[in-house]
Write a protein that holds these residues in place. Structure first.
Motif, PDB file in Angstrom:
ATOM      1  N   PHE A   1      -1.065   2.571   7.325  1.00  0.00           N
ATOM      2  CA  PHE A   1      -2.477   1.540   7.133  1.00  0.00           C
ATOM      3  C   PHE A   1      -2.713   0.180   8.294  1.00  0.00           C
ATOM      4  O   PHE A   1      -1.688  -0.373   8.653  1.00  0.00           O
TER       5      PHE A   1
ATOM      6  N   ASN B   1      -6.878   3.900   6.248  1.00  0.00           N
ATOM      7  CA  ASN B   1      -5.794   4.457   5.030  1.00  0.00           C
ATOM      8  C   ASN B   1      -5.358   6.127   6.299  1.00  0.00           C
ATOM      9  O   ASN B   1      -6.985   6.662   6.182  1.00  0.00           O
TER      10      ASN B   1
ATOM     11  N   LEU C   1      -2.405  13.812   7.055  1.00  0.00           N
ATOM     12  CA  LEU C   1      -2.504  15.041   6.003  1.00  0.00           C
ATOM     13  C   LEU C   1      -1.721  16.293   5.919  1.00  0.00           C
ATOM     14  O   LEU C   1      -0.901  16.492   4.773  1.00  0.00           O
TER      15      LEU C   1
ATOM     16  N   LYS D   1       3.434   4.063  -1.104  1.00  0.00           N
ATOM     17  CA  LYS D   1       4.197   4.128  -2.189  1.00  0.00           C
ATOM     18  C   LYS D   1       5.184   4.641  -1.974  1.00  0.00           C
ATOM     19  O   LYS D   1       5.209   5.673  -0.693  1.00  0.00           O
TER      20      LYS D   1
ATOM     21  N   SER E   1       0.722  -1.124   0.249  1.00  0.00           N
ATOM     22  CA  SER E   1       0.050   0.192  -0.320  1.00  0.00           C
ATOM     23  C   SER E   1       0.703   1.294   0.186  1.00  0.00           C
ATOM     24  O   SER E   1       0.100   2.293  -0.482  1.00  0.00           O
TER      25      SER E   1
ATOM     26  N   THR F   1      -3.350   7.789   6.078  1.00  0.00           N
ATOM     27  CA  THR F   1      -1.662   8.570   6.035  1.00  0.00           C
ATOM     28  C   THR F   1      -2.090   9.882   6.807  1.00  0.00           C
ATOM     29  O   THR F   1      -3.145  11.253   6.347  1.00  0.00           O
TER      30      THR F   1
HETATM   31  C1  LIG Z   1      -4.587   6.973   1.475  1.00  0.00           C
HETATM   32  O1  LIG Z   1      -4.743   8.195   1.640  1.00  0.00           O
HETATM   33  C2  LIG Z   1      -3.519   9.509   0.094  1.00  0.00           C
HETATM   34  C3  LIG Z   1      -4.380  10.725   1.415  1.00  0.00           C
HETATM   35  O2  LIG Z   1      -5.949  10.342   1.368  1.00  0.00           O
HETATM   36  C4  LIG Z   1      -3.319   8.767  -0.820  1.00  0.00           C
HETATM   37  O3  LIG Z   1      -2.485   9.939  -1.151  1.00  0.00           O
HETATM   38  C5  LIG Z   1      -3.228   8.263  -1.104  1.00  0.00           C
HETATM   39  O4  LIG Z   1      -3.725   7.414  -2.248  1.00  0.00           O
HETATM   40  C6  LIG Z   1      -4.241   6.460  -0.018  1.00  0.00           C
HETATM   41  N1  LIG Z   1      -3.650   5.035   0.336  1.00  0.00           N
HETATM   42  C7  LIG Z   1      -4.064   4.312  -0.529  1.00  0.00           C
HETATM   43  C8  LIG Z   1      -3.104   2.862  -0.463  1.00  0.00           C
HETATM   44  O5  LIG Z   1      -5.101   4.512  -0.256  1.00  0.00           O
END
Ligand SMILES: *[C@@H]1O[C@H](CO)[C@@H](O)[C@H](O)[C@H]1NC(C)=O
Ligand SMILES: *[C@@H]1O[C@H](CO)[C@@H](O)[C@H](O)[C@H]1NC(C)=O
Ligand SMILES: *[C@@H]1O[C@H](CO)[C@@H](O)[C@H](O)[C@H]1NC(C)=O
Ligand SMILES: *[C@@H]1O[C@H](CO)[C@@H](O)[C@H](O)[C@H]1NC(C)=O
Ligand SMILES: *[C@@H]1O[C@H](CO)[C@@H](O)[C@H](O)[C@H]1NC(C)=O
Ligand SMILES: *[C@@H]1O[C@H](CO)[C@@H](O)[C@H](O)[C@H]1NC(C)=O
Length: 562
Positions: free
Chosen positions: A255, A244, A248, A71, A69, A246
């Motif tokens: 995750f 998610n 902000l 990046k 998951s 993440t």
């Molecule tokens: C998780 O959330 C972030 C921010 O909103 C987004 O950029 C990212 O693509 C999401 N990742 C997944 C795996 O959903």
């Protein structure tokens, strides 16, 4: 007319029924897979929550690169990130011998080293000393490829002196270590094989194939309903819906698998759940204490002794490596301002008077908090109700107007139980610091990142650097200090989860990310490696004291102390 309409309705009903049946089947198979997966997590969790499980497999498992998951690099720093990470790439390491034989891997006891121009030469303070190292295998044959992790140290126990050598890998089985000669007296050369190049092949593979081998959990709760799921930087997004988390503000990614019925916003805590990875018996043979894991020196050459004479006119050029050395058990900086000693409470108080010291990071930063509060009897702790592991901590001295705080860093912190209300990223905390001439911030974030792709750590440091820059922009007199990694005691389990080799890669990234940013470096890496005490994840009080001296020297470069 009427029958035709009836026919039409009948068909409609049949189509609807078929659709309904189909969706039932789909729903069933989905929940089935879902509950099997859930069962699987709970099982792994219950096995490994107390004892680390080392799954021993007889043959090498098929590489199974996990879908992730996470990046790797965000667009904003992809270019700097690639350049920086390329600049610290470790040399190629050899594939494991096929069929496997330990005998053709590096054997420190058969390897040798010699000092260049040792015969008849008289060494002078200020000279450089070069040591040539030839690695050999268990048959005594010279190795012909590089990539081994070797450290070297020059020391004298009686003088309380020690310095780290700069090791260069010639990629053909030979290495050189270069030391500056810095004291008048004798010196021993000590060369240590930390990991064979073959072991590093295994460490690299583990990170590529099993980035989630340390795994985490969170409890989710809504009144009486409580559910627990697995969390990580890298979870397979194809398996089950993810929560998610993440952040902000910083973009930090995290995750959890979505709990069965509860919503993602019902998360209450974060904890390290366990460790599980696949490693073969053969691969384990590459991590044997006393055989090929952190073996200090080659016994018959332990007596390599030098006599260094005083040079009458010493040239004192500033150098960047090493950044310091020990003499008389005191750390002497070669690259920065002189280290001052703060040997008692009154010297420390004089420096900290009117100041706020904020400590952020892992347990190696928590050591600073404990050392300072134990050294200063007037500092009263107001953190009896906090977790002794994760804090947060607060201590105050109202007479001298001193405040000291500690807070642990965010995921992937491997602590036991951090409430979500106290789970904060260092960068977000730095954004809450007003700053000014009376504010000192110390950050130490390194040890909990070793099992992930290096990009995870790079990304974290970049968010901290950005926040540190914002802090230094709004309050340029603030002191911001970042602690480097350090070496530790290693056995098999520690090697796989927290090897010094992983720490070294992270240490290099940290130095590169914070270069020329106005953030001071706390040189833990060399302070541990040059010291006579054994390597330890949590350095002993004697070394912590020297580190605090460095923090206070940055804080009070002028008066106070000695
Ligand atoms: C998780 O959330 C972030 C921010 O909103 C987004 O950029 C990212 O693509 C999401 N990742 C997944 C795996 O959903
Ligand atoms: C490895 O070397 C040792 C000692 O030289 C020897 O006893 C052993 O048989 C060797 N093993 C193999 C597989 O060659
Ligand atoms: C290994 O490389 C070094 C540096 O290039 C060289 O000086 C040395 O002779 C080489 N040794 C062997 C055995 O090839
Ligand atoms: C250097 O060491 C020698 C021998 O131990 C001693 O006689 C001499 O006084 C020392 N010189 C200095 C400047 O410390
Ligand atoms: C205590 O120190 C802070 C700076 O850390 C300063 O703003 C404040 O005025 C001081 N308070 C007293 C009572 O001296
Ligand atoms: C504390 O250390 C300072 C500087 O080293 C020294 O001058 C002072 O006498 C010491 N004070 C006490 C109470 O030991």
């Amino acid at each position: 007319m009427k029958t035709k309409k009836l026919e039409k309705n009948k068909r409609k009903v049949i189509v609807l029924l078929v659709l309904f049946m189909l969706s039932l089947i789909l729903l069933f198979s989905y929940t089935e897979a879902y509950s099997i997966l859930l069962k699987h997590w709970y099982k792994t969790a219950s096995i490994s929550s107390t004892q680390p499980t080392l799954a021993v497999v007889t043959s090498r498992p098929q590489p199974e690169v996990q879908r992730c998951s996470f990046k790797h690099l965000s667009p904003g720093n992809r270019e700097e990130g690639r350049r920086l990470l390329d600049s610290i790439t470790w040399p190629e390491t050899p594939p494991l011998p096929k069929p496997f034989s330990l005998n053709v891997t590096t054997d420190p006891s058969r390897s040798t080293f010699h000092i260049e121009n040792a015969q008849g030469e008289s060494w002078r303070v200020g000279d450089d000393l070069t040591v040539r190292i030839q690695l050999k295998d268990f048959y005594g044959n010279p190795k012909t490829s590089g990539g081994d992790f070797i450290i070297a140290r020059l020391h004298n126990l009686q003088l309380g002196a020690g310095v780290v050598g700069q090791v260069q890998d010639h990629l053909n089985g030979t290495f050189t270590a270069v030391f500056p000669l810095l004291w008048n007296g004798t010196a021993h050369v000590e060369v240590t094989l930390v990991h064979t190049s073959e072991a590093i092949t295994v460490l690299k593979r583990l990170t590529e194939e099993q980035p989630s081998r340390i795994f985490f959990g969170s409890d989710f709760r809504s009144r009486l309903v409580k559910q627990m799921t697995t969390c990580n930087v890298c979870l397979d997004p194809g398996k089950v819906p993810l929560c998610n988390f993440t952040d902000l503000n910083t973009g930090e990614q995290w995750f959890c698998y979505k709990p069965k019925t509860l919503d993602c916003d019902k998360r209450v805590n974060h904890y390290r759940k366990g460790f599980s990875q696949k490693i073969s018996k053969e691969e384990q043979a590459l991590f044997q204490t006393g055989v090929n894991l952190k073996v200090p020196s080659w016994p018959w050459e332990m007596r390599q002794l030098l006599f260094i004479k005083r040079r009458y006119c010493e040239s004192k050029e500033a150098r960047t490596t090493p950044s310091g050395y020990y003499f008389n058990k005191q750390w002497r900086s070669l690259s920065g301002p002189a280290l001052r000693q703060f040997n008692n409470a009154s010297a420390m108080n004089a420096c900290l008077k009117g100041k706020q010291l904020h400590l952020f990071g892992d347990s190696t930063i928590r050591q600073f908090y404990l050392h300072i509060t134990e050294s200063l009897p007037n500092l009263k702790r107001f953190d009896k109700h906090s977790s002794s592991q994760s804090g947060p901590f607060l201590a105050k001295d109202n007479t001298n107007n001193i405040t000291v705080t500690y807070r642990c860093h965010g995921p992937p912190i491997r602590f036991g139980n951090v409430q979500v209300t106290e789970l904060r990223y260092v960068a977000n905390e730095l954004d809450k610091v007003t700053g000014g001439p009376n504010t000192v911030v110390v950050v130490g974030v390194w040890s909990h990142f070793s099992t992930f792709p290096i990009e995870v750590y790079y990304q974290r440091l970049v968010t901290i650097r950005k926040a540190a820059r914002r802090l230094l922009d709004r309050a340029p007199d603030t002191k911001v200090i970042i602690r480097t990694a350090n070496m530790k005691q290693l056995a098999l389990y520690e090697s796989l989860t927290n090897s010094d080799w992983y720490s070294l890669q992270r240490d290099k990234v940290l130095r590169a990310v914070f270069k020329d940013t106005g953030v001071f470096l706390l040189e833990a890496w060399e302070m541990i490696q040059a010291h006579y005490l054994p390597h330890s994840l949590h350095p002993q009080p004697e070394i912590i004291k020297i580190m605090i001296d460095q923090v206070l020297s940055y804080t009070c470069p002028g008066a106070g102390g000695s």
